[in-house]
Design a protein around this motif. Structure first.
Motif, PDB file in Angstrom:
ATOM      1  N   TYR A 435     -19.655   5.035 -10.693  1.00 15.32           N
ATOM      2  CA  TYR A 435     -18.855   6.218 -10.974  1.00 15.32           C
ATOM      3  C   TYR A 435     -18.300   6.882  -9.720  1.00 15.32           C
ATOM      4  O   TYR A 435     -17.607   7.892  -9.805  1.00 15.32           O
ATOM      5  CB  TYR A 435     -19.676   7.225 -11.778  1.00 15.32           C
ATOM      6  N   ASP A 436     -18.601   6.328  -8.568  1.00 12.97           N
ATOM      7  CA  ASP A 436     -18.050   6.835  -7.311  1.00 12.97           C
ATOM      8  C   ASP A 436     -18.172   5.747  -6.257  1.00 12.97           C
ATOM      9  O   ASP A 436     -18.778   4.688  -6.491  1.00 12.97           O
ATOM     10  CB  ASP A 436     -18.750   8.122  -6.856  1.00 12.97           C
ATOM     11  N   ALA A 437     -17.596   6.003  -5.081  1.00 16.92           N
ATOM     12  CA  ALA A 437     -17.601   5.003  -4.017  1.00 16.92           C
ATOM     13  C   ALA A 437     -19.007   4.710  -3.528  1.00 16.92           C
ATOM     14  O   ALA A 437     -19.357   3.562  -3.224  1.00 16.92           O
ATOM     15  CB  ALA A 437     -16.725   5.480  -2.863  1.00 16.92           C
ATOM     16  N   GLU A 438     -19.839   5.745  -3.445  1.00 18.95           N
ATOM     17  CA  GLU A 438     -21.217   5.545  -2.968  1.00 18.95           C
ATOM     18  C   GLU A 438     -21.980   4.612  -3.896  1.00 18.95           C
ATOM     19  O   GLU A 438     -22.692   3.698  -3.458  1.00 18.95           O
ATOM     20  CB  GLU A 438     -21.925   6.903  -2.886  1.00 18.95           C
ATOM     21  N   MET A 458     -10.321   8.893  -6.997  1.00 19.81           N
ATOM     22  CA  MET A 458     -11.667   9.455  -7.064  1.00 19.81           C
ATOM     23  C   MET A 458     -11.848  10.546  -6.012  1.00 19.81           C
ATOM     24  O   MET A 458     -11.250  10.489  -4.935  1.00 19.81           O
ATOM     25  CB  MET A 458     -12.707   8.351  -6.849  1.00 19.81           C
ATOM     26  N   PRO A 459     -12.663  11.576  -6.320  1.00 24.23           N
ATOM     27  CA  PRO A 459     -12.912  12.636  -5.338  1.00 24.23           C
ATOM     28  C   PRO A 459     -13.819  12.160  -4.208  1.00 24.23           C
ATOM     29  O   PRO A 459     -14.450  11.108  -4.306  1.00 24.23           O
ATOM     30  CB  PRO A 459     -13.592  13.722  -6.178  1.00 24.23           C
ATOM     31  N   VAL A 460     -13.861  12.940  -3.131  1.00 24.01           N
ATOM     32  CA  VAL A 460     -14.688  12.689  -1.937  1.00 24.01           C
ATOM     33  C   VAL A 460     -14.197  11.440  -1.210  1.00 24.01           C
ATOM     34  O   VAL A 460     -13.552  11.512  -0.177  1.00 24.01           O
ATOM     35  CB  VAL A 460     -16.188  12.588  -2.273  1.00 24.01           C
ATOM     36  N   VAL A 461     -14.532  10.259  -1.748  1.00 23.73           N
ATOM     37  CA  VAL A 461     -14.065   8.990  -1.175  1.00 23.73           C
ATOM     38  C   VAL A 461     -13.162   8.319  -2.203  1.00 23.73           C
ATOM     39  O   VAL A 461     -13.630   7.939  -3.282  1.00 23.73           O
ATOM     40  CB  VAL A 461     -15.245   8.069  -0.805  1.00 23.73           C
ATOM     41  N   ASP A 462     -11.879   8.190  -1.883  1.00 26.27           N
ATOM     42  CA  ASP A 462     -10.950   7.627  -2.869  1.00 26.27           C
ATOM     43  C   ASP A 462     -10.997   6.106  -2.879  1.00 26.27           C
ATOM     44  O   ASP A 462     -11.724   5.469  -2.098  1.00 26.27           O
ATOM     45  CB  ASP A 462      -9.533   8.129  -2.631  1.00 26.27           C
ATOM     46  N   GLY A 463     -10.199   5.530  -3.781  1.00 21.37           N
ATOM     47  CA  GLY A 463     -10.210   4.084  -3.942  1.00 21.37           C
ATOM     48  C   GLY A 463      -9.718   3.322  -2.725  1.00 21.37           C
ATOM     49  O   GLY A 463     -10.148   2.188  -2.468  1.00 21.37           O
ATOM     50  N   PHE A 464      -8.809   3.919  -1.951  1.00 22.02           N
ATOM     51  CA  PHE A 464      -8.301   3.252  -0.752  1.00 22.02           C
ATOM     52  C   PHE A 464      -9.403   3.096   0.294  1.00 22.02           C
ATOM     53  O   PHE A 464      -9.555   2.038   0.913  1.00 22.02           O
ATOM     54  CB  PHE A 464      -7.130   4.041  -0.168  1.00 22.02           C
ATOM     55  N   ALA A 465     -10.182   4.157   0.501  1.00 18.01           N
ATOM     56  CA  ALA A 465     -11.282   4.091   1.466  1.00 18.01           C
ATOM     57  C   ALA A 465     -12.357   3.123   0.988  1.00 18.01           C
ATOM     58  O   ALA A 465     -12.937   2.366   1.787  1.00 18.01           O
ATOM     59  CB  ALA A 465     -11.873   5.477   1.677  1.00 18.01           C
ATOM     60  N   MET A 484      -6.599   0.906 -10.256  1.00 19.82           N
ATOM     61  CA  MET A 484      -6.364   1.536 -11.559  1.00 19.82           C
ATOM     62  C   MET A 484      -5.921   2.977 -11.329  1.00 19.82           C
ATOM     63  O   MET A 484      -6.566   3.722 -10.589  1.00 19.82           O
ATOM     64  CB  MET A 484      -7.642   1.521 -12.401  1.00 19.82           C
ATOM     65  N   THR A 485      -4.817   3.367 -11.944  1.00 17.77           N
ATOM     66  CA  THR A 485      -4.271   4.699 -11.711  1.00 17.77           C
ATOM     67  C   THR A 485      -3.361   5.112 -12.856  1.00 17.77           C
ATOM     68  O   THR A 485      -2.884   4.258 -13.614  1.00 17.77           O
ATOM     69  CB  THR A 485      -3.477   4.739 -10.388  1.00 17.77           C
ATOM     70  N   GLY A 486      -3.123   6.405 -12.954  1.00 22.60           N
ATOM     71  CA  GLY A 486      -2.158   6.903 -13.927  1.00 22.60           C
ATOM     72  C   GLY A 486      -0.748   6.946 -13.368  1.00 22.60           C
ATOM     73  O   GLY A 486       0.199   7.244 -14.086  1.00 22.60           O
ATOM     74  N   PHE A 487      -0.601   6.654 -12.062  1.00 23.05           N
ATOM     75  CA  PHE A 487       0.719   6.663 -11.422  1.00 23.05           C
ATOM     76  C   PHE A 487       1.274   5.245 -11.380  1.00 23.05           C
ATOM     77  O   PHE A 487       0.582   4.317 -10.954  1.00 23.05           O
ATOM     78  CB  PHE A 487       0.640   7.222 -10.003  1.00 23.05           C
ATOM     79  N   GLU A 495       2.391   1.446  -2.304  1.00 25.75           N
ATOM     80  CA  GLU A 495       1.275   2.006  -1.537  1.00 25.75           C
ATOM     81  C   GLU A 495       0.001   1.203  -1.753  1.00 25.75           C
ATOM     82  O   GLU A 495      -0.720   0.892  -0.792  1.00 25.75           O
ATOM     83  CB  GLU A 495       1.049   3.461  -1.940  1.00 25.75           C
ATOM     84  N   THR A 496      -0.303   0.843  -3.002  1.00 26.31           N
ATOM     85  CA  THR A 496      -1.518   0.078  -3.254  1.00 26.31           C
ATOM     86  C   THR A 496      -1.404  -1.340  -2.696  1.00 26.31           C
ATOM     87  O   THR A 496      -2.381  -1.901  -2.192  1.00 26.31           O
ATOM     88  CB  THR A 496      -1.831   0.019  -4.765  1.00 26.31           C
ATOM     89  N   LYS A 497      -0.214  -1.912  -2.758  1.00 24.88           N
ATOM     90  CA  LYS A 497      -0.015  -3.250  -2.186  1.00 24.88           C
ATOM     91  C   LYS A 497      -0.213  -3.235  -0.680  1.00 24.88           C
ATOM     92  O   LYS A 497      -0.871  -4.114  -0.117  1.00 24.88           O
ATOM     93  CB  LYS A 497       1.377  -3.764  -2.537  1.00 24.88           C
ATOM     94  N   ALA A 498       0.356  -2.212  -0.022  1.00 25.10           N
ATOM     95  CA  ALA A 498       0.204  -2.102   1.429  1.00 25.10           C
ATOM     96  C   ALA A 498      -1.247  -1.875   1.827  1.00 25.10           C
ATOM     97  O   ALA A 498      -1.682  -2.305   2.899  1.00 25.10           O
ATOM     98  CB  ALA A 498       1.080  -0.964   1.952  1.00 25.10           C
TER      99      ALA A 498
END
Length: 539
Positions: A435-438, A458-465, A484-487, A495-498
């Motif tokens: 449910y989170d990056a940790e 995701m809050p705190v640590v997002d999917g990119f990190a 996975m995103t709503g955008f 952005e996700t590809k890069a």
């Protein structure tokens, strides 16, 4: 040899030809007075108006006797006068020689206009300030256009955010419906509940309404993209009959529910250059619109007419028709039929406007016609056939997965994560959920998936990190990462590809798209991903 006095004599002759100083001043005054697009007037050292031109009358509404002798602060809103802005302009012009500003100004009738103002200080030969020349230009139209552009950008941002926020709750709902679809309700399985017919009906209702809500969200976002110029067509060589068939298939559940029958008269082998996804979207919207405004049991038809360098498609119905007074506005944004509909399908007044925009992006046109109220309507699309390009994409079928995969799902929306995990498990895959990056990093120490589905917001640590962290872990080089995103705008995908994601999945995830993704991962056909065998890599 030239006589030394000849140049002086020549200059005097030239001056006489142009006129005396008084004549030159008269010509200058006539020129200034003739200018009407600029308000040009002079001020004394205190800011009182000493002369004017016709532009003052046109722009500010004052006649000469009404304004000469008054202080020029009469042109400024009360708040600007209260803070001493007119006097500040004069001080700056006297100190620097010139002052330029833009702001709201007041006409004689009290209305405001946006003005570009230039004040120039006038000095005599000894450098003593004699007064000011002031030029004002009405820039209200430019200001209005700038505000419209800003408003359009804000609206696009709002629609994107709204779509994202609406997609988040839609995602677990879609996952649950997909899971219900996979269950063996009413199939003879002893585990199936006795009231399986009721559950099948509930699943059908949920499926329909979710599809309708998702379509509304997509229309909102697409309209925002179009108004901001962010829609880019992905051209390929397509067969018109195939496009029509796929649009009909997409609209089939709605037509069947209303017992309406579709009459397709589109011959095969009509090749054209188009964006298949967008063209299907246009035809599906037109079919759903025809269904909405037509009675149960009626006929809806799609016919084609091949012309030189173009093709026409006509979508006709036997519905309530379009009054002549509404024909010209039927494609306007947020405009809806004023005389009601014959189905329970709602709408936002976006579908037809979206159709027109997408057709025009293809270089085509669309028009509506109707004999009158109660006599049905016809929407005619005219599209250029175009020429196929060598680098255009071709649609390729992706086989469905046959074996089990190791999958990790990371999403801070617990309902979304749990429902997607349950769906994947029902499809026979081994799934670990975080449910989170940790939590994902903890799981990653003992479980290396072939596919990682990661929410990027995701809050705190997002999917990119999280992606960067997982890629640096031992044994993860062969994992396929899907954001996975709503955008879902092109900039979001870029952005996700890069960042290193192999796929960009817009919530809610449709079951066929998920199955195609799983098949590509299993068969190792994902570009940029290393080999991912069926056995977990060493850790």
């Amino acid at each position: 040899m030239t006589h030394p006095t000849e140049p002086a004599h020549g200059t005097e002759a030239s001056a006489n030809a142009e006129g005396t100083p008084k004549q030159l001043e008269a010509k200058y005054r006539a020129l200034v007075e003739a200018i009407q697009d600029y308000a040009i007037f002079t001020l004394d050292v205190s800011g009182n108006i000493t002369s004017w031109n016709r532009g003052v009358a046109k722009i500010k509404g004052y006649a000469a006797h009404e304004i000469i002798g008054k202080h020029f602060s009469v042109f400024y809103p009360p708040d600007a006068v209260a803070r001493g802005w007119p006097d500040y302009e004069l001080r700056r012009a006297a100190a620097d020689g010139r002052f330029e500003d833009e702001g709201w100004r007041v006409r004689r009738d009290g209305t405001l206009f946006w003005a570009n103002v230039t004040i120039t200080a006038m000095f005599d030969e000894q450098g003593v300030l004699q007064g000011f020349a002031k030029v004002t230009r009405d820039m209200t139209e430019r200001k209005r256009l700038e505000e419209l552009e800003q408003s359009s950008r804000r609206m696009s941002e709002f629609l994107a955010t709204l779509s994202h926020e609406l997609r988040n709750p839609l995602a677990p709902m879609r996952n649950a419906v997909n899971l219900m679809r996979l269950e063996t309700l009413g199939s003879g399985d002893q585990r199936a509940p006795r009231d399986s017919a009721t559950l099948r009906q509930c699943q059908s209702v949920l499926d329909r309404q979710l599809s309708h809500m998702t379509r509304l969200v997509d229309d909102l976002l697409d309209m925002g993209r179009i108004t901001s110029g962010k829609v880019e067509l992905q051209y390929s060589r397509v067969d018109l009959a195939d496009i029509v068939a796929r649009a009909a298939e997409a609209a089939k559940p709605t037509l069947e529910r209303r017992r309406q029958w579709l009459d397709l008269r589109v011959p095969g082998q009509i090749a054209m250059r188009a964006d298949p996804t967008r063209l299907i979207q246009v035809l599906q919207n037109l079919l759903l619109n025809a269904s909405k405004f037509s009675p149960p049991g009626s006929r809806i038809a799609i016919e084609s007419d091949l012309q030189p360098q173009a093709v026409e498609l006509r979508v006709s119905d036997e519905g309530i028709g379009i009054p002549a007074s509404e024909i010209d506005t039927i494609f306007d944004l947020f405009v809806q039929h004023k005389h009601g509909k014959v189905s329970d399908e709602g709408g936002l007044g976006i579908g037809l406007s979206l159709c027109r925009s997408l057709v025009e992006l293809h270089g085509g046109s669309i028009r509506a016609s109707s004999p009158g109220e109660g006599m049905g309507s016809t929407f005619t699309i005219r599209l250029p056939l175009g020429i196929e390009s060598a680098d255009e994409k071709q649609d390729t079928a992706v086989p469905l997965p046959a074996g089990a995969l190791r999958v990790m799902v990371v999403d801070d929306n617990r309902d979304s994560a749990d429902s997607l995990g349950m769906l994947l498990q029902a499809m026979g895959h081994e799934v670990h959920i975080a449910y989170d990056a940790e939590g994902a990093i903890e799981i990653a120490g003992s479980f290396v998936p072939q596919l990682a589905l990661i929410d990027i917001a995701m809050p705190v640590v997002d999917g990119f990190a999280l992606l960067r962290g997982l890629k640096n872990m031992r044994g993860w080089s062969g994992t396929v990462f899907a954001a996975m995103t709503g955008f879902g705008q092109p900039s979001d995908r870029a952005e996700t590809k890069a960042a290193g994601f192999h796929f960009h999945i817009v919530k809610p995830v449709e079951l066929p798209k998920l199955q195609m993704l799983l098949a590509m991962v299993e068969q190792g056909t994902v570009a940029g991903a290393g080999p991912a065998g069926n056995s977990p890599p060493a850790t």
